[in-house]
Design an enzyme around this catalytic site. Sequence first.
Site, mmCIF file in Angstrom:
data_model
loop_
_atom_site.group_PDB
_atom_site.id
_atom_site.type_symbol
_atom_site.label_atom_id
_atom_site.label_comp_id
_atom_site.label_asym_id
_atom_site.label_seq_id
_atom_site.Cartn_x
_atom_site.Cartn_y
_atom_site.Cartn_z
ATOM 1 N N LYS A 117 0.858 -1.200 0.000
ATOM 2 C CA LYS A 117 0.000 0.000 0.000
ATOM 3 C C LYS A 117 0.880 1.231 0.000
ATOM 4 O O LYS A 117 2.040 1.179 0.406
ATOM 5 C CB LYS A 117 -0.930 0.048 1.230
ATOM 6 C CG LYS A 117 -0.225 0.036 2.595
ATOM 7 C CD LYS A 117 0.275 1.387 3.085
ATOM 8 C CE LYS A 117 1.000 1.274 4.397
ATOM 9 N NZ LYS A 117 1.808 2.498 4.691
ATOM 10 N N ASP A 157 -2.155 -1.039 10.112
ATOM 11 C CA ASP A 157 -2.233 -1.164 8.650
ATOM 12 C C ASP A 157 -2.881 -2.454 8.187
ATOM 13 O O ASP A 157 -3.089 -2.641 6.992
ATOM 14 C CB ASP A 157 -0.817 -1.123 8.051
ATOM 15 C CG ASP A 157 -0.314 0.298 7.902
ATOM 16 O OD1 ASP A 157 0.902 0.466 7.729
ATOM 17 O OD2 ASP A 157 -1.140 1.238 7.977
HETATM 18 C C1 LIG Z 1 2.553 4.732 9.321
HETATM 19 C C2 LIG Z 1 1.451 3.815 8.888
HETATM 20 O O1 LIG Z 1 2.002 2.645 8.342
HETATM 21 C C3 LIG Z 1 0.607 4.506 7.817
HETATM 22 O O2 LIG Z 1 -0.273 3.618 7.190
HETATM 23 C C4 LIG Z 1 0.564 3.424 10.058
HETATM 24 O O3 LIG Z 1 0.112 4.572 10.738
HETATM 25 C C5 LIG Z 1 1.304 2.527 11.063
HETATM 26 O O4 LIG Z 1 0.811 1.234 10.864
HETATM 27 P P1 LIG Z 1 1.616 -0.037 11.434
HETATM 28 O O5 LIG Z 1 2.973 -0.074 10.822
HETATM 29 O O6 LIG Z 1 0.706 -1.205 11.289
HETATM 30 O O7 LIG Z 1 1.806 0.389 12.946
HETATM 31 P P2 LIG Z 1 1.509 -0.485 14.237
HETATM 32 O O8 LIG Z 1 2.248 -1.774 14.133
HETATM 33 O O9 LIG Z 1 0.053 -0.471 14.502
HETATM 34 O O10 LIG Z 1 2.201 0.455 15.335
HETATM 35 C C6 LIG Z 1 3.615 0.502 15.418
HETATM 36 C C7 LIG Z 1 3.962 1.628 16.387
HETATM 37 O O11 LIG Z 1 3.785 2.884 15.707
HETATM 38 C C8 LIG Z 1 3.225 3.866 16.591
HETATM 39 N N1 LIG Z 1 1.913 4.294 16.062
HETATM 40 C C9 LIG Z 1 1.273 3.568 15.100
HETATM 41 C C10 LIG Z 1 0.056 4.019 14.601
HETATM 42 C C11 LIG Z 1 -0.488 5.207 15.127
HETATM 43 N N2 LIG Z 1 -1.676 5.680 14.676
HETATM 44 N N3 LIG Z 1 0.174 5.901 16.096
HETATM 45 C C12 LIG Z 1 1.372 5.467 16.559
HETATM 46 O O12 LIG Z 1 1.966 6.125 17.439
HETATM 47 C C13 LIG Z 1 3.115 3.185 17.953
HETATM 48 O O13 LIG Z 1 4.314 3.420 18.674
HETATM 49 C C14 LIG Z 1 3.024 1.713 17.577
HETATM 50 O O14 LIG Z 1 3.466 0.856 18.613
HETATM 51 N N1 LIG Z 2 5.668 -10.908 7.174
HETATM 52 C C1 LIG Z 2 6.579 -9.919 7.330
HETATM 53 N N2 LIG Z 2 7.100 -9.306 6.251
HETATM 54 C C2 LIG Z 2 8.006 -8.296 6.410
HETATM 55 N N3 LIG Z 2 8.440 -7.835 7.607
HETATM 56 C C3 LIG Z 2 7.936 -8.429 8.700
HETATM 57 C C4 LIG Z 2 6.999 -9.491 8.617
HETATM 58 N N4 LIG Z 2 6.675 -9.869 9.876
HETATM 59 C C5 LIG Z 2 7.383 -9.088 10.706
HETATM 60 N N5 LIG Z 2 8.160 -8.235 10.027
HETATM 61 C C6 LIG Z 2 9.044 -7.251 10.683
HETATM 62 O O1 LIG Z 2 8.218 -6.067 10.828
HETATM 63 C C7 LIG Z 2 8.909 -4.923 10.349
HETATM 64 C C8 LIG Z 2 7.895 -4.037 9.683
HETATM 65 O O2 LIG Z 2 7.276 -4.790 8.668
HETATM 66 P P1 LIG Z 2 7.178 -4.094 7.254
HETATM 67 O O3 LIG Z 2 8.515 -3.458 6.982
HETATM 68 O O4 LIG Z 2 6.659 -5.037 6.248
HETATM 69 O O5 LIG Z 2 6.152 -2.968 7.500
HETATM 70 P P2 LIG Z 2 6.360 -1.563 6.793
HETATM 71 O O6 LIG Z 2 6.742 -1.768 5.361
HETATM 72 O O7 LIG Z 2 7.257 -0.747 7.666
HETATM 73 O O8 LIG Z 2 4.935 -1.001 6.792
HETATM 74 P P3 LIG Z 2 4.501 0.394 7.324
HETATM 75 O O9 LIG Z 2 5.718 1.201 7.611
HETATM 76 O O10 LIG Z 2 3.649 0.927 6.236
HETATM 77 O O11 LIG Z 2 3.763 0.038 8.567
HETATM 78 C C9 LIG Z 2 9.994 -5.435 9.402
HETATM 79 O O12 LIG Z 2 11.141 -4.608 9.510
HETATM 80 C C10 LIG Z 2 10.259 -6.869 9.867
HETATM 81 O O13 LIG Z 2 11.387 -6.912 10.740
#
Ligand SMILES: C[C@](O)(CO)[C@H](O)COP(=O)(O)OP(=O)(O)OC[C@H]1O[C@@H](n2ccc(N)nc2=O)[C@H](O)[C@@H]1O
Ligand SMILES: Nc1ncnc2c1ncn2[C@@H]1O[C@H](COP(=O)(O)OP(=O)(O)OP(=O)(O)O)[C@@H](O)[C@H]1O
Length: 279
Positions: A8, A135
């Site tokens: 996404k 997400d």
């Molecule tokens: C940045 C985005 O990826 C945009 O789509 C999302 O807002 C974050 O989505 P995500 O990666 O699934 O994040 P999550 O795994 O839910 O949260 C990771 C960490 O990011 C911070 N977090 C996330 C979402 C949010 N609305 N506020 C936050 O402060 C929190 O510290 C949380 O523990």
């Molecule tokens: N199935 C998976 N695929 C990729 N990374 C994963 C997975 N499960 C756990 N992880 C861990 O979670 C972290 C975040 O995952 P990922 O990088 O795919 O999210 P992202 O691309 O950062 O998404 P967003 O920033 O939009 O939330 C990675 O750095 C990896 O260490």
Amino acid sequence: MELSSPAKINLWLRILGRRPDGFHEVETRLCKIGIADTVSLELLGTGNSVALTCNVPGIPLDESNLAIKALRAFEQRAGKTHSWRIHLEKRIPSGAGLGGGSSNAAAILRAANELAGQPLELGTLLEIAGSIGADVPCFLLDTPAADGTGRGEQVTPAEFPWKLPLVLIKPAFPIPTPWAYKQWKDSQELPGVLYAPQICPWGEMVNGLERPVFEKYRLLAALKTWLLEQKGVQAALMSGSGSTMFAITRTGAESAALAEAAQQWCGETAWVRATETLV
Ligand SMILES: C[C@](O)(CO)[C@H](O)COP(=O)(O)OP(=O)(O)OC[C@H]1O[C@@H](n2ccc(N)nc2=O)[C@H](O)[C@@H]1O
Ligand SMILES: Nc1ncnc2c1ncn2[C@@H]1O[C@H](COP(=O)(O)OP(=O)(O)OP(=O)(O)O)[C@@H](O)[C@H]1O
């Protein structure tokens, strides 16, 4: 069962403030794009083991993997455990702001529910998804785009008829999402960089996390400025918490040409792809 697990981008990510629970209140539009992992799930039978394989190094293969987290959460709610095999064919880079892990988790929730005879309805799956990450829920909706509020996990389908040509550029470094949000409140804008909303036919493109991320990763600020100067670029923005920057062009030919120029500009260590939003 084999499912496509798309990435996404966030066409907008407005941060409204910090919540008492430590998360941030957001308004975001998430759009699926034409870069996808393939997630395979096989029900092996009785027991509670999960064998996880992946085609690329650096992805955790233990219980911290979001795909396994999703399977455990599903089984807890469905009230039955089995032994499973998962394979992740990754094409979405990690730490990219492209929701790769979140998308894999949603694909596992869909597949597990199918293979277990659909014990849970969509509302329950969305609830489980929201508990895994903000997400994850958007990938359970069959629409190409969704609007997220709350932490981002409260999703509604969004009308999105545009097939937008895109270039994605991820420099070699990842950005941890928790860090980006933590830095947001006290961060400052860099002079001469465009943070303001870019008015487009599909909405006002803006990302509140650019302010903290660009402060530390000046390359991304310079990349955004460079992208906005390129031929055919309609808008350029960071996706999610980064490190991916994306640019929307007018045509597929322009995005192909821009991808080549961007690879030159960033050097071979950057991951660059031309793709488009899904309709
Ligand atoms: C940045 C985005 O990826 C945009 O789509 C999302 O807002 C974050 O989505 P995500 O990666 O699934 O994040 P999550 O795994 O839910 O949260 C990771 C960490 O990011 C911070 N977090 C996330 C979402 C949010 N609305 N506020 C936050 O402060 C929190 O510290 C949380 O523990
Ligand atoms: N199935 C998976 N695929 C990729 N990374 C994963 C997975 N499960 C756990 N992880 C861990 O979670 C972290 C975040 O995952 P990922 O990088 O795919 O999210 P992202 O691309 O950062 O998404 P967003 O920033 O939009 O939330 C990675 O750095 C990896 O260490």
